[in-house]
Write a protein that holds these residues in place. Structure first.
Motif: not given
Length: 426
Positions: A378-388, A135-142
């Motif tokens: 922090a990281g909530s706007s990324f899948p799995l809360h993983n903001d690289p 699944w494609i997830c644009p980031v930052p996202g919801y």
């Protein structure tokens, strides 16, 4: 006032700055604050705008325009009274619109779960039978979008959310993989950046070739009319674009009244093709016997027409705009000179996206918590809360009154500066 970025301070300057900002932080903690910037909830003032709705449709008022008794069972598509208003507002045929209950997230969960269990109307097999679902997830996202695809164990692949929408070169490459079954998009005033998908990007999404015949775009137009100015955004008829491009079933589009009237007691809308509607109602008719048509009639009477919706949204803009202005003012006054953060300047929606020094977002959130200021993690706007890059934070100005918001944001700025000073001193 310094005009030198913090990272260019010499050792003595940085040590003094660190000492000064740490003292400011200790003073902040001594105030024993309890402030919340976590979610984009409407304020009490905004909820009060819909007080008249609580008396509607009124005793003895239970017939829809077509004579339907809204107190009874049935009507999976919802009543045309409210569907026609939203069709006018979105500039689409009323036939495309289903009206449901309060949360469009519920329908999003339904269509993904039913695709997983049964397959959708273009699937050769249920998604659960696939070796993997991507699944494609644009980031930052919801974050709530990502929580759904996370719950089903989908492999979530991130692409940048640019000012005109998702990075379409990246998307076009990804959809060559038949295991890529869908993507999330918030097309207008996206969460959290406030960016809006351009007509050109929408056209590319409609026309692009995908290896999976059952590929779906969840087009969550949650903020379609949530302007902060006098100007309402153009609403793209994405379903018709898909039909014209030969991909009639590609888009599952959604919107709702949740931040227009009552956040927990609104009306949701599912906008899609005839085949998708038939597929959806086939399962929805087993899950239940129709939506809350009394609430739908109440909303139709409350708004009257599309211009009635816009009139309500002008009240929301008048309430929200000063809060956004205050946040942006504080960010500019406290942070700009030090070069330790960048932020979006939205003209609508509910959020501001804040990027701090790489590696410090989690520290900023930790410091804010110590000071009694709750931020979305922090990281909530990324899948799995993983903001690289550990850089992104989502600010939600809507709920507190301006006076509290000013205190909270001044505190957040102090935390950003302290985290940056620690980072550069290490």
């Amino acid at each position: 006032m310094s005009s030198v970025p913090l990272q260019d301070f010499d050792a003595d300057q940085l040590a003094q700055f660190h000492e000064d900002i740490k003292r400011a932080f200790e003073d902040l903690k001594s105030k024993n604050l309890k402030l919340d910037l976590t979610r984009g909830k409407p304020s009490s003032e905004q909820l009060d705008f819909a007080d008249d709705l609580l008396a509607l449709p009124g005793k003895g008022e239970y017939l829809a325009a077509d004579g339907t008794d809204v107190r009874n069972y049935g009507g999976l598509n919802g009543i045309e009274d409210i569907r026609s208003i939203w069709a006018e507002l979105m500039g689409i045929p009323v036939e495309q619109v289903l009206a449901g209950d309060a949360s469009s997230l519920n329908i999003m969960f339904d269509v993904i779960s039913w695709s997983y269990i049964f397959g959708n109307c273009d699937s050769t097999q249920p998604w659960s039978k696939e070796e993997t679902v991507k699944w494609i997830c644009p980031v930052p996202g919801y974050d709530r979008h990502f929580s759904i695809t996370e719950r089903f164990g989908f492999e979530m692949i991130t692409v940048p959310m640019k000012e005109d929408g998702p990075d379409m070169d990246a998307v076009a490459e990804l959809v060559k993989d038949p295991q890529v079954k869908g993507m999330w998009v918030v097309p207008v005033f996206s969460n959290p950046t406030g960016y809006t998908v351009s007509a050109e990007v929408a056209q590319r999404l409609a026309e692009m070739e995908t290896a999976a015949p059952d590929f779906r775009v969840v087009w969550d137009n949650a903020y379609a009319v949530h302007t902060l100015t006098e100007d309402f955004p153009e609403v793209i008829d994405i379903v018709s674009l898909g039909e014209q491009a030969g991909n009639p079933n590609r888009f599952w589009a959604f919107t709702s009244t949740s931040k227009i009237t009552l956040a927990g007691a609104g009306v949701s809308f599912f906008i899609t093709s005839a085949d998708n509607r038939a597929w959806y109602t086939n399962y929805a008719g087993i899950r239940g016997i129709g939506p809350n048509k009394v609430n739908q009639l109440a909303h139709a009477r409350y708004f009257g027409d599309a211009e009635g919706v816009r009139a309500v949204m002008r009240k929301h803009a008048a309430s929200l705009a000063p809060k956004f202005e205050k946040v942006l003012e504080i960010l500019d006054n406290r942070l700009a000179e030090y070069g330790v953060a960048k932020w979006t300047v939205p003209t609508g929606g509910y959020f501001i996206s804040l990027d701090v020094v790489d590696g410090t977002a989690s520290r900023v959130a930790e410091l804010a918590k110590e000071a009694g200021i709750a931020l979305t993690g922090a990281g909530s706007s990324f899948p799995l809360h993983n903001d690289p890059n550990n850089r992104n934070l989502r600010l939600a100005p809507s709920l507190p009154p301006v006076e509290e918001l000013e205190i909270a944001m001044d505190g957040v700025a102090t935390c950003v500066l302290l985290a940056a000073a620690e980072h550069y001193a290490s």
